[in-house]
Design an enzyme around this catalytic site. Sequence first.
Site, short mmCIF file in Angstrom:
data_model
loop_
_atom_site.label_atom_id
_atom_site.label_comp_id
_atom_site.label_asym_id
_atom_site.label_seq_id
_atom_site.Cartn_x
_atom_site.Cartn_y
_atom_site.Cartn_z
N LYS A 53 0.84 -1.21 0.00
CA LYS A 53 0.00 0.00 0.00
C LYS A 53 0.87 1.26 0.00
CE LYS A 53 -3.79 -2.53 2.02
NZ LYS A 53 -4.54 -2.98 3.20
N GLN A 97 -4.64 -1.71 9.44
CA GLN A 97 -4.54 -3.03 8.81
C GLN A 97 -5.14 -4.10 9.72
OE1 GLN A 97 -3.29 -3.62 5.61
NE2 GLN A 97 -4.12 -5.67 5.97
N ASP A 120 -10.93 2.97 3.87
CA ASP A 120 -11.19 1.53 3.71
C ASP A 120 -12.69 1.27 3.56
OD1 ASP A 120 -9.23 -0.37 3.40
OD2 ASP A 120 -8.79 -0.58 5.54
#
Length: 283
Positions: A53, A97, A120
Site C-alpha cells: 500500500k 490493517q 477503507d
Amino acid sequence: MNAQIIDGVALSNTIRESLTQETLALKAKGITPGLAVILVGENPASQVYVRNKVKACAQVGIHSVLDQHPSSLTSEALFKRIDELNQDPSIHGILVQLPLPAHINAQEVIERISPLKDVDGFHISSAGALMTGSRGFWPCTPYGCMKMLEHIGFDLKGKHAVVVGRSNIVGKPMALMLLQKNATVTICHSATPNLKEMTLMADVLVAAVGVAKLITQDMVKPNAVVIDVGMNRDEHGKLCGDVDTAGVGEVASFITPVPGGVGPMTITMLLANTLEACTAMHA
Ligand code: NDP
C-alpha cells in the site's frame, strides 16, 4: 481457456495513471494527499500488504505514513493515535490493517476513525451510506470488482448476480453495489444448502469465500462473468483463488485471474478513495 481474462494489473495501471494526474493537479494547488497506514503487531501477511500500500502511494505521488506498533499496544494508545491522525491536516485517509491482535476490538477501532478519512470504507457510517445509496467511501475490494465489470462494459441491469460470501468487507458491500446497479442479487454463505443450484443461476458470479477452488466448472452457467476475490494457497502452496480458473475458464465469458486480478484493484481503489477524501476536504 475460452474466457477472456480481466487483467487487474493492466486495469490498475490505467487507473493509477489517471490518479497520478489528479495528484499532480492537487499538488499544483499546494495540496498533497496523505494516507496513514497503521500496523499493529508482526503478522507477516499484514506486513506485505502494508508495504504494498505504501509503495502504491509513492507510485501515484500520495504522501504516506507507515505507523508501526508492537502487538502489545493497548486499545487506548491506538485510539489516541487515531485521534491525532483524525486531527492531522496532512492526512486525508486512515487505514488500520486487519487483523488486529485479539485484545483489541477491531470494530471499535474502525469506529474511532473519522468517517471523512475512512478510506477503507469499513466505518458504520460508510456502510450506512452504501446501504442507503448516499455518498460515502466504498470498501476497496468490492469497489475494485465493480470497476472490473465497468471495464468490460457489462450492464448489470436485469442480470442475476450471485455473491458467495457475506463478510462485512467483501460479500455484503459487493451485493449492495450490484443491487445499486440494478442487478437481481443472491447472497450465499456457509449455511446455503445447495450452492451449485444458486451459482448456476448467475450471470455474474462473485466468489469471496476463502476456500481454494471451491467454484468448479459444473457450478457455472455458460458465458457467466466470474470474479474471483479469494486469496488462498493450493495443495502445493501456490497462490490461488476460490475459483478453479482452468475449468471455469472453459465455460465463462470473462474471468479474473489470481494473482493479478482483484488484488491489485483493491489497492488501486484505496488510492482512489484517498484522493477522493483529499479532494472533498479541500472543496
Ligand atoms: P470471511 O472469512 O470473512 O468470509 C467468508 C465468507 O464465505 C463467509 O460469509 C462464509 O459464510 C462464506 N463461506 C465459507 N465457506 C463457505 C462455503 N463452503 N460455501 C459458501 N460460503 C462459504 O472472508 P473475507 O470476506 O474477508 O475474504 C474472502 C476471501 O477473499 C479470502 O480468500 C480473502 O483472503 C480474500 N480477500 C481478498 C482480497 C483481495 O484484495 N483480493 C481482499 C479481501 C479478502 P458464513 O458467513 O456463513 O461463515
